[in-house]
Design an enzyme around this catalytic site. Structure first.
Site, PDB file in Angstrom:
ATOM      1  N   ASP A   1     -49.365  66.155  -4.597  1.00 60.20           N
ATOM      2  CA  ASP A   1     -48.301  65.437  -5.295  1.00 60.20           C
ATOM      3  C   ASP A   1     -48.630  63.942  -5.287  1.00 60.20           C
ATOM      4  OD1 ASP A   1     -46.085  64.824  -6.688  1.00 60.20           O
ATOM      5  OD2 ASP A   1     -44.649  65.616  -5.243  1.00 60.20           O
TER       6      ASP A   1
ATOM      7  N   ASN B   1     -38.775  69.504  -1.093  1.00 61.72           N
ATOM      8  CA  ASN B   1     -38.007  68.447  -0.440  1.00 61.72           C
ATOM      9  C   ASN B   1     -37.578  67.328  -1.392  1.00 61.72           C
ATOM     10  OD1 ASN B   1     -40.507  67.387  -0.822  1.00 61.72           O
ATOM     11  ND2 ASN B   1     -40.899  66.848   1.310  1.00 61.72           N
ATOM     12  N   HIS B   2     -37.766  67.511  -2.675  1.00 59.04           N
ATOM     13  CA  HIS B   2     -37.367  66.470  -3.625  1.00 59.04           C
ATOM     14  C   HIS B   2     -35.852  66.457  -3.839  1.00 59.04           C
ATOM     15  CE1 HIS B   2     -41.708  66.634  -5.344  1.00 59.04           C
ATOM     16  NE2 HIS B   2     -41.615  65.921  -4.240  1.00 59.04           N
ATOM     17  N   PHE B   3     -35.309  65.261  -4.061  1.00 56.83           N
ATOM     18  CA  PHE B   3     -33.847  65.176  -4.171  1.00 56.83           C
ATOM     19  C   PHE B   3     -33.402  63.898  -4.857  1.00 56.83           C
ATOM     20  CE2 PHE B   3     -34.953  63.083  -0.144  1.00 56.83           C
ATOM     21  CZ  PHE B   3     -34.311  61.861  -0.303  1.00 56.83           C
TER      22      PHE B   3
ATOM     23  N   GLU C   1     -30.022  61.545  -3.944  1.00 53.12           N
ATOM     24  CA  GLU C   1     -28.959  61.482  -2.937  1.00 53.12           C
ATOM     25  C   GLU C   1     -28.064  60.270  -3.178  1.00 53.12           C
ATOM     26  OE1 GLU C   1     -30.056  62.185   1.321  1.00 53.12           O
ATOM     27  OE2 GLU C   1     -29.185  60.191   1.624  1.00 53.12           O
TER      28      GLU C   1
ATOM     29  N   HIS D   1     -45.908  57.450  -1.641  1.00 49.94           N
ATOM     30  CA  HIS D   1     -46.262  58.128  -0.378  1.00 49.94           C
ATOM     31  C   HIS D   1     -47.678  58.660  -0.314  1.00 49.94           C
ATOM     32  CE1 HIS D   1     -41.904  59.407   0.615  1.00 49.94           C
ATOM     33  NE2 HIS D   1     -42.182  58.189   0.983  1.00 49.94           N
ATOM     34  N   ASN D   2     -48.117  59.216  -1.446  1.00 50.48           N
ATOM     35  CA  ASN D   2     -49.411  59.903  -1.471  1.00 50.48           C
ATOM     36  C   ASN D   2     -50.334  59.166  -2.421  1.00 50.48           C
ATOM     37  OD1 ASN D   2     -48.185  61.842   0.096  1.00 50.48           O
ATOM     38  ND2 ASN D   2     -48.224  63.450  -1.444  1.00 50.48           N
TER      39      ASN D   2
ATOM     40  N   MET E   1     -31.204  66.033   4.768  1.00 40.31           N
ATOM     41  CA  MET E   1     -30.028  65.822   3.915  1.00 40.31           C
ATOM     42  C   MET E   1     -28.712  65.759   4.687  1.00 40.31           C
ATOM     43  SD  MET E   1     -29.780  69.429   1.993  1.00 40.31           S
ATOM     44  CE  MET E   1     -30.252  70.942   2.794  1.00 40.31           C
TER      45      MET E   1
ATOM     46  N   HIS F   1     -43.341  57.751   6.576  1.00 45.65           N
ATOM     47  CA  HIS F   1     -42.759  58.035   5.257  1.00 45.65           C
ATOM     48  C   HIS F   1     -41.516  58.918   5.296  1.00 45.65           C
ATOM     49  CE1 HIS F   1     -44.174  62.121   5.252  1.00 45.65           C
ATOM     50  NE2 HIS F   1     -43.995  62.297   3.972  1.00 45.65           N
TER      51      HIS F   1
END
Lengths: 482, 139
Positions: free
Chosen positions: A96, A204-206, A208, A330-331, A382, A405
């Site tokens: 990703d 884990n994508h979101f 919020e 992050h990556n 979360m 991260h």
């Protein structure tokens, strides 16, 4: 699988992996005592040691406190390589590419929107495609438009009216990595990306909706326009199928290149090529394209977040002021200049599950943050909290300007599902004042708060080690997940 | 043989070990393990058919290419697959006919999203008449 790797304690937050076998340099892990005990239970320290075996590594092979077992490089890994004798490794960036986080701030008080949270979460869930295979029917990119995205990054979205130049100024690299060349992005990657612009994806994508719960550094918080009780929004997603395919394509190419350049690989997933090689240049051009796709993706989602707030709260765009605080990657592998042994040197810094954390007065951070350093956004699970930090001089000296991260997983997805079995997770979170909508029941179970380390422990390590400085803590109120 | 496949623990991701009495059977079982990780395979109907051809430099890399190809069909067309027929397999080249259907959210509940098939701790090997492969997926 427990590790045989021995670590030596340097201080309360630093642990050294001595040079042994084929390692060209030492490993350095940022962690507290309890974390080290946990870390030695799996193979992640071996992965730190494996990275230390790669040609041209400069300084130590490092791991942040949210380290966990990845594939090839550990998640939470940071490693820099010399431009002449070093390598680049697609596996050291991850599938990703430019997975990242952004933070939006508002002029709203949490107390004022408490009654609207459910409606906000439902509308966000309806407006932002979440979960496997979900897309918006009103956004389809032509081949030409997709190539523009790959070259221009977030600038492309902003030029179409979905954002402002202020947004661009508040992104790492102003939302665009230069040197992209869509010709090096395969037909397949194009095909996977075409319909995935503006989609959250799964795992884990979101998105919020939360609020500022605590301020640790008043001066920095003021510079970031953050105050206690203020409504905030976090967006976490990346380059979707396009990035995955770029990584896939180039791992395949660099597997054969590793043989060609006679690089001894401790793990096939670490395949790499000299930075000076044709293969590496192509990968860097393709990686930049994938990174630009990710910046665009987060910007498109930001636009829909703003629209949703306007719809649900019935306020005009001028009164909403849902401004972008910052957007971090992050990556990534980035060509950066760092001081090594008193001399400025151009390096290729791989951050896999690690965040850039540049100090005050860096030329590469926005003018309004010059006095405080680069904002660093650390999402937790979360159910608990997330953090806002800023970069430091110590990070610049020790970790090539990098820090943690996220929380890092504690339970495997399978274990998490076992723990979650039979429980009403949505109800449990509601009892804690958090409204959650998710595309997949499975994802929700895998992502239960207990599946993650307490992000406070992770953040305290980087804060106490000096490679990040705590500014504020955010509390979730509503979450949409893929 | 321990069964067609079994899943293995990996902190962030998911892995499996697949088995077969022949190399072909191993590749078929690994493909099923991939889709079972995604959805419950028994909910997939065999309504459409595709031909797949992949090549690689070594048998373990062929496994990654094969599974990646199937994942690509899912990612771009929403194709969920269950019927795998290997037509030919030699010199690290594989040709197969695969059957399944386009995902229908009303009938198919996604268990987890899969980003990619990795080369991490990958192997394909044969011993005592059993073919075995280990694959780690990036979720």
């Amino acid at each position: 699988m427990a590790t045989d790797i021995k670590v030596e304690k340097l201080d309360d937050f630093r642990w050294l992996i001595p040079k042994t076998g084929k390692m060209r340099t030492e490993g350095l892990v940022y962690a507290d005592e309890a974390m080290v005990t946990e870390i030695t239970k799996d193979a992640s320290l071996e992965q730190v040691a494996n990275v230390a075996c790669l040609p041209g590594i400069v300084g130590r092979s490092m791991a942040m406190p949210d380290i966990h077992w990845g594939y090839g490089f550990p998640i939470g890994g940071v490693a820099a390589f010399g431009m002449e004798d070093g390598i680049i490794s697609p596996g050291g960036v991850g599938y990703d590419i430019n997975c990242g986080v952004r933070l939006l701030r508002s002029d709203l008080d949490a107390a004022d929107i408490k009654g609207d949270i459910r409606a906000l979460v439902n509308a966000l869930f309806a407006n932002i495609p979440s979960g496997v295979g979900s897309r918006r029917k009103d956004l389809k990119l032509s081949a030409k438009q997709l190539d523009d995205v790959l070259l221009k990054g977030a600038r492309w979205v902003v030029s179409r009216g979905y954002g402002t130049s202020e947004d661009l100024r508040h992104m790492e690299g102003e939302g665009c990595i230069s040197g992209g060349n869509p010709e090096y992005v395969s037909e397949r990657a194009h095909k996977r990306g075409k319909d995935q612009m503006g989609t959250l994806g799964s795992g884990n994508h979101f998105v919020e909706v939360g609020c500022v719960a605590e301020i640790y550094d008043e001066a920095a918080a003021t510079a970031l326009s953050l105050y206690k009780g203020q409504v905030t929004v976090l967006v976490h997603t990346g380059s979707r199928g396009l990035g995955h395919q770029v990584c896939d394509d180039y791992i395949k190419l660099l597997l054969s290149a590793s043989g060609k350049y006679k690089i001894d690989l401790p793990d096939k997933q670490l395949c790499c090529a000299p930075i000076t090689s044709k293969e590496s240049r192509q990968y860097l051009a393709a990686m930049a394209c994938a990174a630009n796709f990710a910046f665009c993706n987060r910007q498109m989602i930001t636009h829909w977040v703003r629209e949703t707030f306007q719809q649900v709260l019935k306020i005009g765009p001028k009164d909403l002021s849902l401004d972008l605080v910052y957007d971090v990657c992050h990556n990534m592998a980035k060509i950066e200049t760092h001081e090594v042994d008193g001399r400025e040197q151009k390096l290729c810094v791989h951050r896999k599950g690690a965040t850039r954390a540049f100090p005050p007065h860096s030329k590469l951070i926005p003018e309004d943050y010059q006095e405080i350093g680069q904002p660093v956004l650390i999402p937790g699970d979360m159910g608990r909290y997330s953090y806002v930090l800023v970069g430091t001089e110590t990070a610049m000296k020790e970790t090539f300007g990098s820090t943690c991260h996220g929380a890092g997983r504690r339970l495997s997805r399978h274990q998490a599902k076992k723990v979650a079995k039979g429980r009403a997770i949505i109800r449990e979170l509601e009892d804690r004042g958090i409204c959650v909508r998710t595309a997949g029941k499975g994802t929700l179970m895998e992502e239960i708060p207990e599946a993650y380390k307490d992000v406070t422990d992770v953040v305290n390590v980087v804060h106490n080690a000096g490679i990040g400085k705590k500014v504020a803590r955010l509390k979730p109120m509503g979450v949409i997940k893929g | 043989m321990p069964g067609k496949y079994e899943y293995i623990e990996h902190t962030a991701d998911l892995g499996f070990r697949a088995y077969g009495t022949t190399c072909q059977e191993l590749f078929v079982n690994a493909a099923e393990a991939l889709f079972e990780a995604l959805v419950s395979v028994e909910t997939i109907r065999e309504k459409v058919q595709r031909t797949v051809a992949v090549t690689a430099a070594a048998p373990d890399e062929l496994m990654v290419s094969w599974l990646s190809e199937l994942l690509y069909l899912f990612d771009t067309e929403g194709l969920l697959l269950r019927g795998f027929e290997i037509k030919s397999m030699k010199n690290n080249r594989l040709e197969a006919t695969v059957r399944g259907e386009i995902m229908d959210p009303a009938r198919h509940e996604i268990k987890t999203g899969i980003k990619a098939v990795t080369y991490h701790q990958l192997y394909v090997r044969q011993g005592n008449g059993i073919w075995e492969s280990q694959v780690i997926l990036d979720l």
